[in-house]
Design a protein around this motif. Structure first.
Motif, mmCIF file in Angstrom:
data_model
loop_
_atom_site.group_PDB
_atom_site.id
_atom_site.type_symbol
_atom_site.label_atom_id
_atom_site.label_comp_id
_atom_site.label_asym_id
_atom_site.label_seq_id
_atom_site.Cartn_x
_atom_site.Cartn_y
_atom_site.Cartn_z
ATOM 1 N N THR A 284 9.863 -2.116 4.841
ATOM 2 C CA THR A 284 9.627 -0.583 4.001
ATOM 3 C C THR A 284 8.515 -1.009 3.022
ATOM 4 O O THR A 284 8.366 -2.259 2.363
ATOM 5 C CB THR A 284 10.989 -0.587 3.318
ATOM 6 N N GLY A 285 7.607 -0.188 2.821
ATOM 7 C CA GLY A 285 6.536 -0.341 1.932
ATOM 8 C C GLY A 285 6.764 0.056 0.207
ATOM 9 O O GLY A 285 7.611 1.060 0.280
ATOM 10 N N ALA A 286 5.924 -0.520 -0.357
ATOM 11 C CA ALA A 286 6.372 -0.072 -1.706
ATOM 12 C C ALA A 286 4.917 0.376 -2.410
ATOM 13 O O ALA A 286 4.088 -0.370 -2.208
ATOM 14 C CB ALA A 286 7.014 -1.063 -2.735
ATOM 15 N N LEU B 49 10.062 -5.841 2.207
ATOM 16 C CA LEU B 49 9.555 -5.050 1.283
ATOM 17 C C LEU B 49 8.181 -5.486 1.115
ATOM 18 O O LEU B 49 7.920 -6.564 0.596
ATOM 19 C CB LEU B 49 10.363 -4.934 -0.071
ATOM 20 N N VAL B 50 7.284 -4.670 1.241
ATOM 21 C CA VAL B 50 5.748 -5.047 1.308
ATOM 22 C C VAL B 50 4.930 -4.173 0.364
ATOM 23 O O VAL B 50 5.145 -2.893 0.169
ATOM 24 C CB VAL B 50 5.268 -5.067 2.732
ATOM 25 N N HIS B 51 3.864 -4.829 -0.249
ATOM 26 C CA HIS B 51 2.832 -4.130 -0.892
ATOM 27 C C HIS B 51 1.530 -4.815 -0.694
ATOM 28 O O HIS B 51 1.570 -6.101 -1.026
ATOM 29 C CB HIS B 51 3.282 -4.305 -2.178
ATOM 30 N N THR C 179 -2.199 -0.723 -0.663
ATOM 31 C CA THR C 179 -1.243 0.151 0.341
ATOM 32 C C THR C 179 0.303 -0.296 0.417
ATOM 33 O O THR C 179 0.412 -1.360 0.048
ATOM 34 C CB THR C 179 -2.126 -0.051 1.797
ATOM 35 N N ASP C 180 0.863 0.677 0.928
ATOM 36 C CA ASP C 180 2.489 0.385 1.021
ATOM 37 C C ASP C 180 2.855 -0.002 2.397
ATOM 38 O O ASP C 180 3.696 0.453 2.987
ATOM 39 C CB ASP C 180 3.292 1.486 0.719
ATOM 40 N N GLU C 181 1.848 -0.850 2.943
ATOM 41 C CA GLU C 181 2.352 -1.533 4.217
ATOM 42 C C GLU C 181 1.855 -2.907 4.290
ATOM 43 O O GLU C 181 1.286 -3.418 3.312
ATOM 44 C CB GLU C 181 1.625 -0.635 5.245
ATOM 45 N N VAL C 182 1.912 -3.539 5.291
ATOM 46 C CA VAL C 182 1.297 -4.836 5.691
ATOM 47 C C VAL C 182 -0.032 -4.528 5.859
ATOM 48 O O VAL C 182 -0.602 -3.878 6.724
ATOM 49 C CB VAL C 182 2.029 -5.632 6.844
#
Length: 154
Positions: free
Chosen positions: A9-11, A34-36, A41-44
């Motif tokens: 999940t992106g933040a 959980l990635v930022h 961006t809210d993704e890897v």
């Protein structure tokens, strides 16, 4: 979502990734990233480092991942910025047909992270190879076409 035990999940802000991971843990998740992305961006991110809060084995730990960890090159943000829905659709279809470049590498990287969280790949490099094979064999295209048929029929 209820019943989901593993997720990527992106933040939209880096200070949210740990509270989000701890919330998922409290809700019974087994594994999550959980990635930022360092590019906002809210993704890897394919453009550089990504902050990750990893939930695994009942613990939440912090890490940073980089495209090169997955054997992928770094690309400038301008090369992955989306356009209109029509332009994005064309780019996605081209990716499914095997077109290489920043957009494909970003998809490979995020798919690899999801495969690691799902314990289908041992690390990001293995996940990239699995995702690459899915695209190059046509399996990903066939899956998307099947999903499109199901959703348009409903």
């Amino acid at each position: 979502p209820a019943g989901v035990k593993r997720q990527l999940t992106g933040a939209f802000a880096p200070d949210l990734i740990f509270p989000m991971a701890e919330t998922l843990q409290a809700l019974g998740a087994e594994a999550a990233w959980l990635v930022h992305g360092g590019d906002g961006t809210d993704e890897v991110s394919i453009t550089g480092p990504t902050a990750v809060a990893m939930l695994k084995d009942g613990r939440v730990t912090g890490a940073q991942v980089h495209p090169e960890d997955a054997g992928l090159p770094v690309h400038p943000l301008r090369d992955i910025l989306g356009g209109s829905p029509e332009e994005n659709g064309v780019a996605f279809r081209a990716l499914l047909e095997g077109e290489t470049g920043a957009y494909r590498d970003a998809v490979l990287l995020n798919a690899a992270a999801a495969l690691v969280v799902a314990e289908q790949a041992g690390d990001l490099k293995a996940g990239v190879e699995m995702a690459r094979e899915s695209i190059d064999s046509g399996a990903a295209r066939r899956a998307v076409e099947g999903l499109a048929r199901v959703t348009s029929a409903g």
